[in-house]
Motif scaffolding. Structure first.
Motif, PDB file in Angstrom:
ATOM      1  N   GLN A  59       5.943   3.109   1.019  1.00  0.00           N
ATOM      2  CA  GLN A  59       5.190   1.968   0.520  1.00  0.00           C
ATOM      3  C   GLN A  59       5.422   0.801   1.472  1.00  0.00           C
ATOM      4  OE1 GLN A  59       5.660   1.269  -3.797  1.00  0.00           O
ATOM      5  NE2 GLN A  59       6.730   3.246  -3.855  1.00  0.00           N
ATOM      6  N   ALA A  60       4.341   0.302   2.042  1.00  0.00           N
ATOM      7  CA  ALA A  60       4.448  -0.731   3.069  1.00  0.00           C
ATOM      8  C   ALA A  60       3.906  -2.055   2.574  1.00  0.00           C
ATOM      9  CB  ALA A  60       3.694  -0.298   4.321  1.00  0.00           C
TER      10      ALA A  60
ATOM     11  N   LEU B 169       0.818  -1.200   0.000  1.00  0.00           N
ATOM     12  CA  LEU B 169       0.000   0.000   0.000  1.00  0.00           C
ATOM     13  C   LEU B 169       0.851   1.249   0.000  1.00  0.00           C
ATOM     14  CD1 LEU B 169      -1.333   0.757   3.529  1.00  0.00           C
ATOM     15  CD2 LEU B 169      -0.359  -1.481   3.062  1.00  0.00           C
ATOM     16  N   GLU B 170       0.343   2.279  -0.659  1.00  0.00           N
ATOM     17  CA  GLU B 170       0.942   3.608  -0.640  1.00  0.00           C
ATOM     18  C   GLU B 170       0.501   4.258   0.663  1.00  0.00           C
ATOM     19  OE1 GLU B 170       3.468   6.112  -2.797  1.00  0.00           O
ATOM     20  OE2 GLU B 170       2.507   4.352  -3.680  1.00  0.00           O
ATOM     21  N   THR B 171       1.442   4.521   1.552  1.00  0.00           N
ATOM     22  CA  THR B 171       1.068   4.990   2.880  1.00  0.00           C
ATOM     23  C   THR B 171       0.647   6.457   2.848  1.00  0.00           C
ATOM     24  OG1 THR B 171       3.383   5.470   3.407  1.00  0.00           O
ATOM     25  CG2 THR B 171       2.530   3.340   4.071  1.00  0.00           C
ATOM     26  N   GLU B 172      -0.436   6.730   3.565  1.00  0.00           N
ATOM     27  CA  GLU B 172      -0.934   8.086   3.743  1.00  0.00           C
ATOM     28  C   GLU B 172      -0.801   8.536   5.189  1.00  0.00           C
ATOM     29  OE1 GLU B 172      -4.914   8.131   2.266  1.00  0.00           O
ATOM     30  OE2 GLU B 172      -4.344   7.334   0.307  1.00  0.00           O
ATOM     31  N   ALA B 173      -0.644   7.599   6.107  1.00  0.00           N
ATOM     32  CA  ALA B 173      -0.471   7.913   7.524  1.00  0.00           C
ATOM     33  C   ALA B 173       0.282   6.766   8.193  1.00  0.00           C
ATOM     34  CB  ALA B 173      -1.821   8.124   8.202  1.00  0.00           C
ATOM     35  N   ILE B 174       1.161   7.113   9.128  1.00  0.00           N
ATOM     36  CA  ILE B 174       1.986   6.132   9.838  1.00  0.00           C
ATOM     37  C   ILE B 174       1.878   6.420  11.330  1.00  0.00           C
ATOM     38  CG2 ILE B 174       4.334   5.256  10.191  1.00  0.00           C
ATOM     39  CD1 ILE B 174       4.931   6.519   7.337  1.00  0.00           C
ATOM     40  N   GLY B 175       1.464   5.446  12.119  1.00  0.00           N
ATOM     41  CA  GLY B 175       1.353   5.636  13.558  1.00  0.00           C
ATOM     42  C   GLY B 175       2.704   5.553  14.242  1.00  0.00           C
ATOM     43  N   VAL B 176       2.941   6.460  15.184  1.00  0.00           N
ATOM     44  CA  VAL B 176       4.161   6.437  15.998  1.00  0.00           C
ATOM     45  C   VAL B 176       3.761   5.955  17.387  1.00  0.00           C
ATOM     46  CG1 VAL B 176       6.070   7.789  16.944  1.00  0.00           C
ATOM     47  CG2 VAL B 176       5.147   8.344  14.684  1.00  0.00           C
ATOM     48  N   GLY B 177       4.100   4.724  17.703  1.00  0.00           N
ATOM     49  CA  GLY B 177       3.678   4.115  18.955  1.00  0.00           C
ATOM     50  C   GLY B 177       4.761   4.084  20.007  1.00  0.00           C
TER      51      GLY B 177
ATOM     52  N   GLY C 138       8.311   0.968  13.110  1.00  0.00           N
ATOM     53  CA  GLY C 138       6.910   1.200  12.796  1.00  0.00           C
ATOM     54  C   GLY C 138       6.139  -0.072  12.544  1.00  0.00           C
ATOM     55  N   SER C 139       4.856  -0.077  12.955  1.00  0.00           N
ATOM     56  CA  SER C 139       4.069  -1.298  12.830  1.00  0.00           C
ATOM     57  C   SER C 139       2.684  -1.089  12.233  1.00  0.00           C
ATOM     58  CB  SER C 139       3.912  -1.969  14.198  1.00  0.00           C
ATOM     59  OG  SER C 139       3.183  -1.128  15.085  1.00  0.00           O
ATOM     60  N   GLU C 140       2.213   0.155  12.107  1.00  0.00           N
ATOM     61  CA  GLU C 140       0.873   0.325  11.539  1.00  0.00           C
ATOM     62  C   GLU C 140       0.824   1.522  10.606  1.00  0.00           C
ATOM     63  OE1 GLU C 140      -2.374   1.444  14.215  1.00  0.00           O
ATOM     64  OE2 GLU C 140      -0.876   1.815  15.772  1.00  0.00           O
ATOM     65  N   VAL C 141       0.135   1.311   9.509  1.00  0.00           N
ATOM     66  CA  VAL C 141       0.028   2.323   8.459  1.00  0.00           C
ATOM     67  C   VAL C 141      -1.396   2.311   7.919  1.00  0.00           C
ATOM     68  CG1 VAL C 141       2.455   2.077   7.791  1.00  0.00           C
ATOM     69  CG2 VAL C 141       0.713   0.706   6.634  1.00  0.00           C
ATOM     70  N   ALA C 142      -1.722   3.362   7.170  1.00  0.00           N
ATOM     71  CA  ALA C 142      -2.984   3.390   6.446  1.00  0.00           C
ATOM     72  C   ALA C 142      -2.744   4.054   5.098  1.00  0.00           C
ATOM     73  CB  ALA C 142      -4.051   4.143   7.228  1.00  0.00           C
ATOM     74  N   GLY C 143      -3.486   3.618   4.103  1.00  0.00           N
ATOM     75  CA  GLY C 143      -3.328   4.177   2.753  1.00  0.00           C
ATOM     76  C   GLY C 143      -4.120   3.348   1.755  1.00  0.00           C
ATOM     77  N   ARG C 144      -3.707   3.413   0.494  1.00  0.00           N
ATOM     78  CA  ARG C 144      -4.399   2.685  -0.571  1.00  0.00           C
ATOM     79  C   ARG C 144      -3.559   1.527  -1.081  1.00  0.00           C
ATOM     80  NH1 ARG C 144      -9.089   4.776  -2.428  1.00  0.00           N
ATOM     81  NH2 ARG C 144      -9.532   6.949  -1.876  1.00  0.00           N
TER      82      ARG C 144
ATOM     83  N   GLY D  78      -6.669  -0.505  -4.836  1.00  0.00           N
ATOM     84  CA  GLY D  78      -7.406   0.749  -4.827  1.00  0.00           C
ATOM     85  C   GLY D  78      -8.188   1.006  -3.557  1.00  0.00           C
ATOM     86  N   ARG D  79      -8.291   0.014  -2.681  1.00  0.00           N
ATOM     87  CA  ARG D  79      -9.083   0.199  -1.460  1.00  0.00           C
ATOM     88  C   ARG D  79      -8.265   0.913  -0.389  1.00  0.00           C
ATOM     89  NH1 ARG D  79     -12.251  -5.244   0.142  1.00  0.00           N
ATOM     90  NH2 ARG D  79     -13.463  -3.732   1.346  1.00  0.00           N
ATOM     91  N   ARG D  80      -8.938   1.742   0.386  1.00  0.00           N
ATOM     92  CA  ARG D  80      -8.322   2.407   1.544  1.00  0.00           C
ATOM     93  C   ARG D  80      -8.317   1.423   2.704  1.00  0.00           C
ATOM     94  NH1 ARG D  80     -11.417   5.624   3.763  1.00  0.00           N
ATOM     95  NH2 ARG D  80      -9.987   7.159   4.628  1.00  0.00           N
ATOM     96  N   VAL D  81      -7.150   1.241   3.318  1.00  0.00           N
ATOM     97  CA  VAL D  81      -7.025   0.231   4.351  1.00  0.00           C
ATOM     98  C   VAL D  81      -6.145   0.716   5.504  1.00  0.00           C
ATOM     99  CG1 VAL D  81      -7.277  -1.653   2.676  1.00  0.00           C
ATOM    100  CG2 VAL D  81      -4.985  -0.880   3.328  1.00  0.00           C
ATOM    101  N   TRP D  82      -6.326   0.068   6.636  1.00  0.00           N
ATOM    102  CA  TRP D  82      -5.369   0.091   7.742  1.00  0.00           C
ATOM    103  C   TRP D  82      -4.605  -1.218   7.669  1.00  0.00           C
ATOM    104  CZ3 TRP D  82      -4.377  -3.464  11.489  1.00  0.00           C
ATOM    105  CH2 TRP D  82      -3.553  -3.075  12.540  1.00  0.00           C
ATOM    106  N   ALA D  83      -3.303  -1.201   8.009  1.00  0.00           N
ATOM    107  CA  ALA D  83      -2.518  -2.436   7.936  1.00  0.00           C
ATOM    108  C   ALA D  83      -1.489  -2.494   9.048  1.00  0.00           C
ATOM    109  CB  ALA D  83      -1.820  -2.543   6.580  1.00  0.00           C
ATOM    110  N   PHE D  84      -1.268  -3.694   9.540  1.00  0.00           N
ATOM    111  CA  PHE D  84      -0.216  -3.994  10.516  1.00  0.00           C
ATOM    112  C   PHE D  84       0.955  -4.604   9.767  1.00  0.00           C
ATOM    113  CE2 PHE D  84       1.588  -7.272  13.458  1.00  0.00           C
ATOM    114  CZ  PHE D  84       2.147  -6.399  14.382  1.00  0.00           C
ATOM    115  N   THR D  85       2.134  -4.008   9.932  1.00  0.00           N
ATOM    116  CA  THR D  85       3.303  -4.472   9.180  1.00  0.00           C
ATOM    117  C   THR D  85       4.190  -5.412   9.985  1.00  0.00           C
ATOM    118  OG1 THR D  85       4.660  -2.571   9.863  1.00  0.00           O
ATOM    119  CG2 THR D  85       3.332  -2.328   7.852  1.00  0.00           C
TER     120      THR D  85
END
Length: 324
Positions: free
Chosen positions: A103-104, A36-44, A67-73, A87-94
């Motif tokens: 890109q994650a 996925l093309e990342t649009e947001a990356i959580g800083v935990g 980093g372990s979690e991202v969101a994007g398409r 093409g779907r917008r998703v949250w993902a655990f890496t």
């Protein structure tokens, strides 16, 4: 020609300055994976613990991408993955690493489609922390009418735990935090009593609690064991202040007749289907404004060291989010 992307690597563990933003090969999905093309990356908080080099036993070395979690398409899928994900917008655990990138890669079973109305920034604020809070309270067998103390409530896990405990009918939801201002913000989210970091400061707060959720760990953990009521349960979900003293169990034995208990909790112990169902429900609740994501600040990927400095300084309320 090899495609590249920007990524953060830890070149030396310890100070945030050891993180470097540079070029890395762009990923291709393997079997069962998506890119996925990342649009947001959580800083935990766990990212900071890993970066400091204090989390042993995982084989982390220089060159690690935190980093372990991202969101994007989703932009590509591997063998065995339905092409409809593209093409779907998703949250993902890496995983425990690999998230601070443009890109994650994630396993498809670690991907959740985002509901309409939920931003990628809010998704990475809640995607991991809210399930931790939910299952920690479940692990503690919290029942309506019982009292809860959330130690270290200003982070994203603590904020979620406060909301979920209040929604679950807790008779009291006490929090420890570092300032009156933070305390008022936590009250707005469901806290009924605000304590200082040592667990003092509110004469009307319960003297003992049925459940303590400890996100802090460190030398103070035994003192909060002493705050448990008879048959009280503490669940340790983090150790941002380090590991508890080796003899912390002496506090349990010293109050043997109180039948107190202490346990740990990790999402790794939750069956995948159950975790997925809870995460889907929580993200949907957030889209309906029934669960609130608290974002401290949104910074660029180039500001990753500054994000971690703020984490180390203890000035973050909620979650910092990086955007490429």
């Amino acid at each position: 020609m090899t495609r590249t992307m920007r990524a953060v690597t830890i070149e030396s563990f310890g100070d945030p300055s050891g993180m470097v933003v540079g070029e890395a090969p762009a990923p291709a999905p393997g079997p069962g994976q998506v890119v996925l093309e990342t649009e947001a990356i959580g800083v935990g908080g766990v990212d900071a613990v890993i970066r400091r080099g204090t989390l042993s036993g995982f084989g982390f070395g220089p060159g690690l991408v935190p980093g372990s979690e991202v969101a994007g398409r989703v932009t590509a899928v591997g063998a065995g993955v339905d092409a409809a994900w593209v093409g779907r917008r998703v949250w993902a655990f890496t995983g425990t690493s690999g998230g601070y990138v443009e890109q994650a890669v994630a396993r498809v079973e670690d991907v959740v489609a985002l509901p309409e109305g939920l931003s990628p920034v809010d998704a990475v604020t809640l995607g991991s922390s809210a399930p931790v809070a939910h299952f920690a309270l479940t692990h503690a067998h919290l029942a309506a009418g019982e009292s809860v103390l959330v130690r270290g409530a200003a982070g994203s896990i603590g904020i979620a735990a406060v909301q979920l405990a209040a929604r679950g009918g807790a008779s009291a939801v006490a929090v420890t935090t570092s300032s009156a201002g933070r305390g008022e913000r936590l009250r707005a989210l469901g806290a009924t009593h605000v304590l200082d970091r040592a667990g003092n400061g509110d004469p009307d707060a319960p003297a003992a609690y049925d459940v303590v959720v400890d996100i802090v760990g460190g030398a103070g953990t035994p003192d909060f064991i002493d705050r448990l009521a008879p048959n009280g349960r503490m669940v340790v979900v983090g150790a941002i202040a380090g590991m508890p003293p080796a003899d912390f169990g002496a506090r349990l034995l010293g109050a043997f007749q109180q039948s107190r208990s202490v346990g740990t909790f990790s999402l790794d112990s939750v069956p995948a289907a159950e975790l997925h169902a809870v995460r889907v429900a929580q993200l949907a609740a957030a889209a309906r404004s029934e669960l609130h994501a608290v974002v401290h600040e949104v910074l660029s990927l180039d500001q990753v060291a500054e994000a971690h400095r703020r984490m180390d300084a203890g000035t973050v309320f909620g979650r910092i989010v990086l955007v490429p």
